[in-house]
Design a protein around this motif. Structure first.
Motif, PDB file in Angstrom:
ATOM      1  N   ALA A   1       1.252  -3.937  -4.137  1.00 45.38           N
ATOM      2  CA  ALA A   1       2.488  -3.972  -4.242  1.00 45.38           C
ATOM      3  C   ALA A   1       3.076  -2.862  -5.153  1.00 45.38           C
ATOM      4  CB  ALA A   1       2.940  -5.273  -4.749  1.00 45.38           C
TER       5      ALA A   1
ATOM      6  N   VAL B   1       1.475   0.668  -7.706  1.00 49.36           N
ATOM      7  CA  VAL B   1       0.422   1.692  -8.393  1.00 49.36           C
ATOM      8  C   VAL B   1      -0.300   0.818  -9.542  1.00 49.36           C
ATOM      9  CG1 VAL B   1       0.037   3.648  -9.279  1.00 49.36           C
ATOM     10  CG2 VAL B   1       1.916   3.634  -8.145  1.00 49.36           C
TER      11      VAL B   1
ATOM     12  N   GLY C   1       0.797  -1.037  -0.048  1.00 48.67           N
ATOM     13  CA  GLY C   1       0.006  -0.014   0.054  1.00 48.67           C
ATOM     14  C   GLY C   1       0.759   1.154  -0.008  1.00 48.67           C
ATOM     15  N   ALA C   2      -0.028   2.278   0.228  1.00 55.32           N
ATOM     16  CA  ALA C   2       1.108   3.736   0.006  1.00 55.32           C
ATOM     17  C   ALA C   2       1.790   3.932   1.218  1.00 55.32           C
ATOM     18  CB  ALA C   2      -0.352   4.716  -0.074  1.00 55.32           C
TER      19      ALA C   2
ATOM     20  N   ASN D   1      -2.508  -7.378   2.967  1.00 57.50           N
ATOM     21  CA  ASN D   1      -3.107  -6.056   2.891  1.00 57.50           C
ATOM     22  C   ASN D   1      -2.127  -5.025   2.173  1.00 57.50           C
ATOM     23  OD1 ASN D   1      -2.793  -2.974   4.323  1.00 57.50           O
ATOM     24  ND2 ASN D   1      -4.814  -3.149   3.685  1.00 57.50           N
ATOM     25  N   GLY D   2      -2.723  -4.263   1.242  1.00 57.05           N
ATOM     26  CA  GLY D   2      -1.883  -3.264   0.470  1.00 57.05           C
ATOM     27  C   GLY D   2      -1.351  -3.788  -0.992  1.00 57.05           C
TER      28      GLY D   2
HETATM   29  P1  ADP Z   1      -5.327  -0.756   1.145  1.00 58.11           P
HETATM   30  O1  ADP Z   1      -6.624   0.212   1.067  1.00 58.11           O
HETATM   31  O2  ADP Z   1      -5.480  -1.997   0.477  1.00 58.11           O
HETATM   32  O3  ADP Z   1      -5.162  -0.896   2.552  1.00 58.11           O
HETATM   33  P2  ADP Z   1      -3.553   1.592   0.865  1.00 58.11           P
HETATM   34  O4  ADP Z   1      -4.690   2.504   0.923  1.00 58.11           O
HETATM   35  O5  ADP Z   1      -2.792   1.422   1.853  1.00 58.11           O
HETATM   36  O6  ADP Z   1      -4.214  -0.160   0.612  1.00 58.11           O
HETATM   37  O7  ADP Z   1      -2.538   1.832  -0.423  1.00 58.11           O
HETATM   38  C1  ADP Z   1      -3.192   1.634  -1.829  1.00 58.11           C
HETATM   39  C2  ADP Z   1      -2.602   2.465  -2.653  1.00 58.11           C
HETATM   40  O8  ADP Z   1      -1.179   2.229  -2.897  1.00 58.11           O
HETATM   41  C3  ADP Z   1      -2.798   2.309  -4.281  1.00 58.11           C
HETATM   42  O9  ADP Z   1      -3.549   3.168  -4.622  1.00 58.11           O
HETATM   43  C4  ADP Z   1      -1.421   2.429  -4.880  1.00 58.11           C
HETATM   44  O10 ADP Z   1      -1.475   3.058  -6.050  1.00 58.11           O
HETATM   45  C5  ADP Z   1      -0.582   2.956  -3.705  1.00 58.11           C
HETATM   46  N1  ADP Z   1       0.824   2.390  -3.997  1.00 58.11           N
HETATM   47  C6  ADP Z   1       1.029   1.183  -3.887  1.00 58.11           C
HETATM   48  N2  ADP Z   1       2.362   0.874  -4.307  1.00 58.11           N
HETATM   49  C7  ADP Z   1       2.940   2.350  -4.658  1.00 58.11           C
HETATM   50  C8  ADP Z   1       4.360   2.935  -4.640  1.00 58.11           C
HETATM   51  N3  ADP Z   1       5.341   2.115  -4.959  1.00 58.11           N
HETATM   52  N4  ADP Z   1       4.269   4.225  -4.974  1.00 58.11           N
HETATM   53  C9  ADP Z   1       3.306   4.986  -4.673  1.00 58.11           C
HETATM   54  N5  ADP Z   1       2.019   4.449  -4.410  1.00 58.11           N
HETATM   55  C10 ADP Z   1       1.905   3.204  -4.289  1.00 58.11           C
END
Ligand code: ADP
Ligand code: MG
Length: 394
Positions: free
Chosen positions: A318, A320, A196-197, A315-316
Motif C-alpha cells: 500500500a 513504500v 504496488g508500484a 497483491n502489492g
Molecule cells: P509485488 O512484488 O508485491 O507485486 P510491486 O513489485 O508491484 O509489488 O510493487 C512493490 C513496490 O511498490 C514496493 O517496492 C513499494 O515501495 C512500491 N510502492 C508502493 N506504494 C508506492 C507509492 N505510493 N509510491 C511509490 N512506490 C510505491
C-alpha cells in the motif's frame, strides 16, 4: 483443470526429472534466503524415499544461455541436502556426458542436482533438441516450479511432450488449488486488494479482478494513476500519466458490473521517502509532495471490508513499506488479512515479503510465491507450464 498429483505416479526404481524453483538470491557463493530450497525439500525427500532416482533441476538468475560461475547452482546443493536430509550430488552439467554418466550411475533413492538450466541456450528458447536431451535423462517428469509456469521454456513446457507420464508436484498443486478457488469459485463477498508500484505489468490481472471480485481496493503507487484519472492532484507521486485512459476504462467496466472500486480517501505524503510523512485528505496533496502510503482512515475502511469478506486476494504493498515511516498501510492490510476468517491469498514478491515482515504468513490461507505466475493465472491466462501437465495433453 485436472492435474495428476505426484503421489499417483509410479516412481520406484525410475528416473524422475524434477523441475524445481531453486532460484534463490546468492551473494559471494552463499544462499542469502533459502525459503525456496526449504519449500522444495519435502518433494525431493518424498520421491527419494519412494525409491526414485531424483534428477532435480532449476534455473537461477538470468544466465544468458551460457555458463556463468556466479550463477552456478553448486552452492544450493548443500543447502538442499541439509533440508532434504539425504545426500544431494551436484552435477556440474545439464545434459552433456557428465550429466548422462551421473544419471546412469545413480541408484534408487539417490538425488542429483543438475547445473543451472539457463546455462544452456536451449532452455529459454524451448529448443526441441535440448528438450529431447533433457527428457532422455529420465523416465517420468514432475514439475513443482509454479513460479516459472508462466514461461514456455524447455524444462517447463517442451520437455513434457517426451513423457507419457508426468505430474504436478505438491507445491504446484497447492498453488493451483488456491488460485483456482480465488479465480473461479470465490466465496462472496470477494475483495481484491491491489497495490504496488505500477499499473503496467498488472493491467490484465486488474481488469480480470475488476470483473470477478465484488470489491477492488486500489492502494500503493498504482492508486495514484486512478486518482489522477478522477481529476485528483497527486503532486510528485509516482504516476503513469499515459495510463489515465486505461484507468478510466477499468473504473467504467467495474461500475457497469456493479463491482465497487475503492480508492484511498486519505494518504501519507512527503517530499521524498527519506523525509518525514504527514497525513492529508486525498484532495489536499501539495504540488511538491508525493503520496507514499495510505492514511489511517483508508486503513480502517480496508480493515472493515476485509472483516466482512469471505475471499481476499492481495497483491502489492500500500506504500513504500521498505521505509518504516510509510509501512503502516501495508502492515495494516497484512494484519487485517491475518484477522479475517476469509479464504486469504497473498501473491507477489514485495507483498509476500511484507506478510513475512508482519509475521502473519502462517495465519493466511495461502501465500503464493509465484509472483508473475500467480498474477497471470488470476488474469485468466493458461500458463504453459500448467497446460502441459493437464491430463490428456500429448
Ligand atoms: P509485488 O512484488 O508485491 O507485486 P510491486 O513489485 O508491484 O509489488 O510493487 C512493490 C513496490 O511498490 C514496493 O517496492 C513499494 O515501495 C512500491 N510502492 C508502493 N506504494 C508506492 C507509492 N505510493 N509510491 C511509490 N512506490 C510505491
Ligand atoms: Mg515486485
Amino acid at each position: 483443470m485436472v492435474l495428476r498429483p505426484m503421489n499417483t505416479l509410479k516412481v520406484e526404481g525410475r528416473r524422475v526429472l524434477l523441475r524445481l524453483d531453486l532460484n534463490v538470491p546468492l551473494k559471494d557463493g552463499r544462499v542469502l534466503d533459502d525459503t525456496r530450497v526449504r519449500e522444495a525439500a519435502p518433494t525431493v525427500r518424498t520421491l527419494a524415499e519412494r525409491g526414485a532416482i531424483v534428477i532435480a533441476c532449476s534455473h537461477l538468475g538470468r544466465a544468458k544461455g551460457k555458463p556463468d560461475p556466479a550463477l552456478s547452482l553448486a552452492p544450493v546443493a548443500p543447502v538442499l541436502q541439509k533440508h532434504v536430509g539425504r545426500t544431494v550430488r551436484f552435477v556440474p552439467d545439464v545434459v552433456g556426458e557428465a550429466a548422462q554418466q551421473a544419471v546412469s550411475q545413480a541408484k534408487p533413492g539417490d538425488v542429483l542436482l543438475l547445473e543451472n538450466l539457463r546455462f544452456e541456450a536451449g532452455e529459454e528458447k524451448n529448443d526441441p533438441a535440448f528438450c529431447a536431451k533433457l527428457a532422455a535423462l529420465a523416465d517420468v517428469y514432475v514439475n513443482d516450479a509454479f513460479g516459472t509456469a508462466h514461461r514456455a521454456h524447455a524444462s517447463t513446457a517442451g520437455v513434457s511432450a517426451h513423457f507419457p507420464e508426468r505430474a504436478a508436484g505438491p507445491l504446484m498443486a497447492r498453488e493451483i488449488a488456491a488460485l483456482t478457488k480465488v479465480r473461479d469459485n470465490p466465496d462472496r463477498p470477494f475483495v481484491a486488494v491491489v497495490g504496488g508500484a505500477k499499473i503496467s505489468g498488472k493491467l490484465e490481472t486488474l481488469t480480470s479482478l475488476a470483473t470477478r471480485a465484488n470489491t477492488v481496493v486500489l492502494v500503493g503507487g498504482m492508486a495514484n494513476t486512478f486518482l489522477l484519472a478522477q481529476g485528483v492532484g497527486v503532486g510528485t507521486s509516482l504516476v503513469e500519466a499515459d495510463l489515465v485512459g486505461t484507468a478510466n476504462e477499468i473504473l467504467a467496466a467495474a461500475a457497469g458490473r456493479g463491482v465497487a472500486m475503492i480508492l484511498p480517501t486519505d494518504v501519507v505524503v512527503a517530499t521524498s521517502p527519506d523525509a518525514p510523512g504527514r497525513t492529508v485528505e486525498v484532495g489536499d496533496v501539495p504540488a511538491g509532495e508525493a503520496i507514499l502510503d495510505i492514511g489511517p482512515q483508508t486503513r480502517q475502511r480496508i480493515a472493515q471490508l476485509l472483516t466482512k469478506a469471505k475471499t481476499v486476494f492481495w497483491n502489492g504493498p500500500a506504500g513504500v513499506f521498505e521505509k518504516p515511516a510509510f509501512a503502516a498501510g501495508t502492515l495494516a492490510i497484512a494484519q487485517a488479512l491475518a484477522a479475517s476468517s476469509a479464504f486469504t491469498v497473498v501473491g507477489g514478491g514485495e507483498s509476500v515479503a511484507a506478510v513475512q515482515q508482519a509475521g502473519v504468513a502462517a495465519k493466511l490461507s495461502h501465500v503464493s510465491t509465484g509472483g508473475g505466475a500467480s498474477l497471470e493465472f488470476l488474469a485468466g491466462d493458461a500458463l504453459p507450464g500448467v497446460a502441459v501437465l493437464e491430463e490428456g495433453v500429448k
